[in-house]
Design a protein around this motif. Structure first.
Motif, short mmCIF file in Angstrom:
data_model
loop_
_atom_site.label_atom_id
_atom_site.label_comp_id
_atom_site.label_asym_id
_atom_site.label_seq_id
_atom_site.Cartn_x
_atom_site.Cartn_y
_atom_site.Cartn_z
N VAL A 1 0.91 -1.05 -0.27
CA VAL A 1 0.23 0.10 -0.08
C VAL A 1 0.81 1.61 0.08
O VAL A 1 0.60 2.48 -0.37
CB VAL A 1 -1.41 0.09 1.23
CG1 VAL A 1 -1.69 1.67 1.42
CG2 VAL A 1 -2.24 -1.01 1.17
N MET A 2 1.99 1.38 0.75
CA MET A 2 3.09 2.29 0.68
C MET A 2 3.46 2.40 -0.34
O MET A 2 4.43 4.20 -1.07
CB MET A 2 3.69 2.40 2.58
CG MET A 2 2.91 2.34 3.10
SD MET A 2 1.75 2.92 4.01
CE MET A 2 0.83 2.66 5.18
N ALA A 3 3.64 1.33 -1.24
CA ALA A 3 4.58 1.66 -2.30
C ALA A 3 3.83 1.78 -3.34
O ALA A 3 4.95 2.71 -4.38
CB ALA A 3 5.08 0.37 -3.04
N CYS A 4 2.68 2.28 -3.45
CA CYS A 4 1.83 2.35 -4.47
C CYS A 4 1.32 4.34 -3.98
O CYS A 4 1.71 4.59 -3.41
CB CYS A 4 0.85 2.01 -5.08
SG CYS A 4 1.22 0.21 -4.82
N ASP A 5 1.90 5.04 -5.75
CA ASP A 5 0.79 6.15 -4.75
C ASP A 5 -0.24 6.94 -4.53
O ASP A 5 -0.98 7.72 -4.15
CB ASP A 5 0.94 6.75 -6.91
CG ASP A 5 2.89 6.68 -7.07
OD1 ASP A 5 3.05 7.56 -6.97
OD2 ASP A 5 2.60 6.38 -8.52
N GLU A 6 -1.21 5.86 -5.51
CA GLU A 6 -2.70 5.80 -4.88
C GLU A 6 -2.89 4.32 -4.01
O GLU A 6 -2.49 3.70 -4.04
CB GLU A 6 -3.36 6.09 -5.63
CG GLU A 6 -2.91 7.13 -6.02
CD GLU A 6 -4.12 7.67 -7.18
OE1 GLU A 6 -5.96 7.72 -6.80
OE2 GLU A 6 -4.09 7.80 -8.08
N ALA A 7 -4.02 4.27 -3.01
CA ALA A 7 -4.22 2.49 -3.04
C ALA A 7 -6.10 3.20 -2.57
O ALA A 7 -6.48 3.97 -1.53
CB ALA A 7 -3.94 2.84 -1.02
N VAL A 8 -6.32 1.82 -2.54
CA VAL A 8 -8.35 1.87 -2.49
C VAL A 8 -8.68 0.95 -1.74
O VAL A 8 -7.85 -0.66 -2.05
CB VAL A 8 -9.32 2.01 -4.01
CG1 VAL A 8 -10.52 2.19 -4.02
CG2 VAL A 8 -8.70 2.58 -4.74
N HIS A 9 -9.44 0.56 -1.09
CA HIS A 9 -10.05 -0.42 0.09
C HIS A 9 -10.54 -1.39 -0.58
O HIS A 9 -12.18 -0.43 -0.95
CB HIS A 9 -10.48 0.16 1.57
CG HIS A 9 -11.39 -1.04 2.36
ND1 HIS A 9 -12.23 -0.95 2.80
CD2 HIS A 9 -10.46 -2.24 2.87
CE1 HIS A 9 -12.38 -2.00 3.13
NE2 HIS A 9 -11.69 -2.59 3.84
N ILE A 10 -10.55 -2.30 -0.31
CA ILE A 10 -12.01 -3.27 -1.62
C ILE A 10 -11.89 -4.51 -0.71
O ILE A 10 -13.37 -4.72 -1.51
CB ILE A 10 -10.71 -3.73 -2.54
CG1 ILE A 10 -9.97 -4.84 -2.12
CG2 ILE A 10 -10.83 -3.00 -3.74
CD1 ILE A 10 -9.42 -5.29 -3.49
N GLY A 11 -12.91 -4.44 0.93
CA GLY A 11 -13.57 -5.23 1.58
C GLY A 11 -12.18 -5.43 2.36
O GLY A 11 -11.20 -5.62 2.96
N PRO A 12 -13.51 -7.11 3.15
CA PRO A 12 -12.96 -7.40 4.39
C PRO A 12 -11.09 -8.32 4.18
O PRO A 12 -10.32 -8.92 2.94
CB PRO A 12 -13.96 -8.52 4.73
CG PRO A 12 -14.68 -7.59 3.89
CD PRO A 12 -14.36 -6.77 2.85
#
Length: 664
Positions: free
Chosen positions: A42-53
């Motif tokens: 998550v920290m390695a990318c420019d953006e992050a999106v939560h997709i579930g449990p």
């Protein structure tokens, strides 16, 4: 070229893809589950999106959420990594329907190679050699049993939609077939949503050799040489190397051309791997058979990168954006030798049961990086992260390169010796034993190597008890010295005006209790007593956790970490885990487990194979659990009768949870 891509995966492969994208100036979007909210990828990318449990079926396997995340963030393409949705033709098609580029082969190629039985029929038409077997669609258990009898034992049952060793069993006799088939089908339906299997003759001294292929949208397909992946446990790879030892140029070319033919037969585009089973012939050459094609990037792709000097993820991105392959077959060369070790959270001495827990200490070779060099580390974790039961047990991949295999072996052993992980079981020490085993070091390879070398590989003695005890003492003394001031009356080293002082350390090593005594003379000389033996001891600190210890004239460099009462000692010669305890505080401990049968790892109960009131024999299977996408059978520790089942099928159980009670 793309401006932004979404990486539909997690862990080390997501970090790996992000590293190449960053090098090319491509922005990246990570997706994450609840368990991965603070993960390295998550920290390695420019953006992050939560997709579930946390469970993959509620997050990383939800294609509609991943596509929605890509659309919402403006990503032009999706890189699936490996595992999860990487070989799902419906997902590849859904990407295309949404106007997104799937960084992988076309859906038709995934479908053609995704079902093992159908792919083998296709390969037979393309003239690629096949292992004798049954690849039909009729899945009647009685028919499958008859086919196995016809082929002759041993046979291999394999999930038709499978991969990664899941849904696979070797059956040595007809009496074992029914139970093995049922287990394969359960694991296949849980892992792939399809319980169809195929049956093949089991090659008794097989080598697992795979060819890296690459195709572009202009119709060119190349092979980037081979990898030997023969060293396996539970049908999953442990060590991989390139090139394959003992491979003649003629056989390399023949296997490469067969792999290219297989890829062209399905109109392949992108990175893929054609896997072969090879067996030795009377003249010392190899006879090979098509096994399957993995329509994705493989875990072990870094060894191919190491010997070719290429970035295969960069090639994936360029091909997916419509560019032709940058080289021709004649341009490709092999340089040196590379070996990859998969570092996993598991306990080799307990049949490789997966482990979970916190990485209290996670130290790797200082020279390791993503960049090509003598030592490379691909990892998706950091110190302090937790290994959860929801995903694969792999922690990292350690890759070394050498001018030849001998140099690569030496570098791998040295790099593994510098890999210190504390907080949960890992296979690092086991990997070192495999690398130094006679069979592996002499390239006497086949998929049964680990079983053949079992006496040398399992339950091997750790560091000598006196060296481990010296490490515990060094850690204690250096830690206490840091707390002292110049007042001699407040010193904690046991100094006496007259005579010697003796300090006791109660230690547990691999289940054995040891009493170590440190004797300090009036002049400060140290002597270690262990049982009826003793050694002069000298201790110096290099700072931090590293200590110079001279024991009876032999010098040791020990790195020591303490977490609570557990102390981990690492040296170039091996490692040990020691529990230091207060014998008074622990006097009441050690009560018998009695009739309890506990879960050896956290997971889900898949089946109970006995019910309350049943009489059972020692070693009889009693329960099946699923953890980290694999099934594990738990057997009776002794004869007895099942008194009570304490969980229901489908329940989640923590490590050490009591599954059932046995009575005499």
């Amino acid at each position: 070229m793309f401006n932004k891509i979404l990486i539909a995966n997690r862990g080390e492969i997501a970090c790996r893809v992000a590293a190449t994208a960053r090098k090319l100036g491509i922005r990246t979007v990570a997706v994450y589950s609840d368990a991965d909210a603070n993960a390295k990828h998550v920290m390695a990318c420019d953006e992050a999106v939560h997709i579930g449990p946390s469970a993959p079926k509620e997050s990383y396997l939800r294609s509609e959420r991943i596509i929605a995340a890509a659309k919402a963030t403006g990503a032009q393409a999706i890189h699936p990594g490996y595992g999860f949705l990487s070989e799902n033709e419906d997902f590849a098609q859904a990407c295309a329907d949404a106007g997104l580029v799937f960084i992988g082969p076309p859906p038709s190629a995934i479908k053609a190679m995704g079902l093992k039985a159908e792919s083998k029929q296709l390969m037979e038409k393309a003239g690629v050699p096949l292992v004798p077997g049954y690849h039909g669609s009729d899945q009647n258990p009685e028919l499958l049993k008859r086919e196995a009898d016809r082929i002759g034992y041993p046979v291999l049952i394999k999930a038709s939609a499978g991969g990664g060793g899941k849904g696979m069993r070797v059956v040595n006799a007809a009496t074992e077939f029914d139970a093995a088939l049922a287990s394969c089908k359960r694991e296949a339906i849980n892992s792939f949503g399809d319980d169809a299997v195929l049956i093949e003759r089991y090659v008794t001294r097989p080598r697992h050799i795979e060819i890296q292929v690459f195709g572009d949208s202009q119709g060119t397909v190349l092979y980037l040489f081979e990898r030997d992946c023969s060293v396996q446990r539970r049908h999953q790879k442990v060590l991989e190397e390139a090139p394959a030892p003992g491979m003649s140029e003629a056989r390399r070319r023949e296997m490469g051309e067969a792999a290219v033919a297989a890829a062209k037969a399905v109109g392949y585009v992108g990175a893929g791997t054609v896997e072969f089973i090879a067996e030795p012939t009377a003249n010392g050459d190899l006879r090979f058979y098509f096994m399957e094609m993995n329509t994705r990037l493989q875990v072990e792709h870094p060894v191919t990168e190491a010997i070719t000097g290429l970035d295969l993820v960069e090639w994936q991105l360029r091909v997916a954006s419509g560019e032709p392959l940058p080289l021709k077959q004649a341009d490709l060369r092999i340089h040196g030798h590379a070996i990859e070790a998969r570092i996993c959270a598991e306990n080799p001495d307990a049949n490789f049961l997966p482990a979970t827990g916190r990485l209290d200490v996670y130290r790797t070779p200082a020279s390791a990086s993503f960049e090509r060099g003598d030592v490379r580390l691909d990892a998706g974790v950091r110190e302090g992260d937790a290994i959860s039961p929801f995903y694969d047990s792999m922690i990292a991949k350690l890759v070394v390169w050498g001018a030849d295999r001998e140099q690569a072996l030496a570098r791998l052993d040295a790099a593994l010796a510098q890999t210190h992980i504390v907080g949960l079981h890992t296979n690092v020490a086991f990997l070192r034993r495999v690398v130094k085993s006679k069979a592996f070091s002499q390239a006497d390879l086949d998929t049964a190597l680990i079983e053949r070398e079992r006496p040398a590989l399992f339950n091997a003695p750790p560091l000598a008890a006196e060296v481990a005890a010296a490490g515990v003492i060094a850690h204690a003394l250096v830690k206490e010295a840091a707390l002292e001031d110049s007042d001699p009356w407040s010193r904690r080293d046991g100094w006496r005006m007259h005579g010697a002082a003796v300090r006791r350390f109660d230690l547990d090593m691999r289940g054995e209790h040891h009493v170590a005594k440190l004797e300090r003379s009036h002049h400060g000389a140290l002597v270690l007593h262990l049982g009826d033996r003793q050694w002069p001891l000298a201790i110096g600190s290099r700072g931090g956790a590293v200590h110079d210890v001279t024991l009876g004239g032999a010098r040791h460099v020990l790195t020591v970490y303490a977490v609570g009462e557990r102390i981990s000692i690492f040296s170039p010669d091996g490692s040990a885990v020691v529990d230091e305890f207060d014998p008074i505080a622990h006097a009441a401990d050690g009560a018998s487990e009695g009739g309890r049968l506990t879960a050896p790892m956290p997971g889900k109960v898949i089946a109970f194979l006995a019910k309350a009131g049943d009489a059972v024999k020692q070693g009889q299977p009693l329960a099946v659990m699923e953890a980290m996408k694999m099934e594990h059978t738990i057997t009776a520790p002794r004869d007895g009768k099942v008194a009570e089942l304490l969980y229901a099928v489908g329940d989640q159980v923590g490590e050490g949870g009591e599954l059932l009670r046995l009575e005499a």
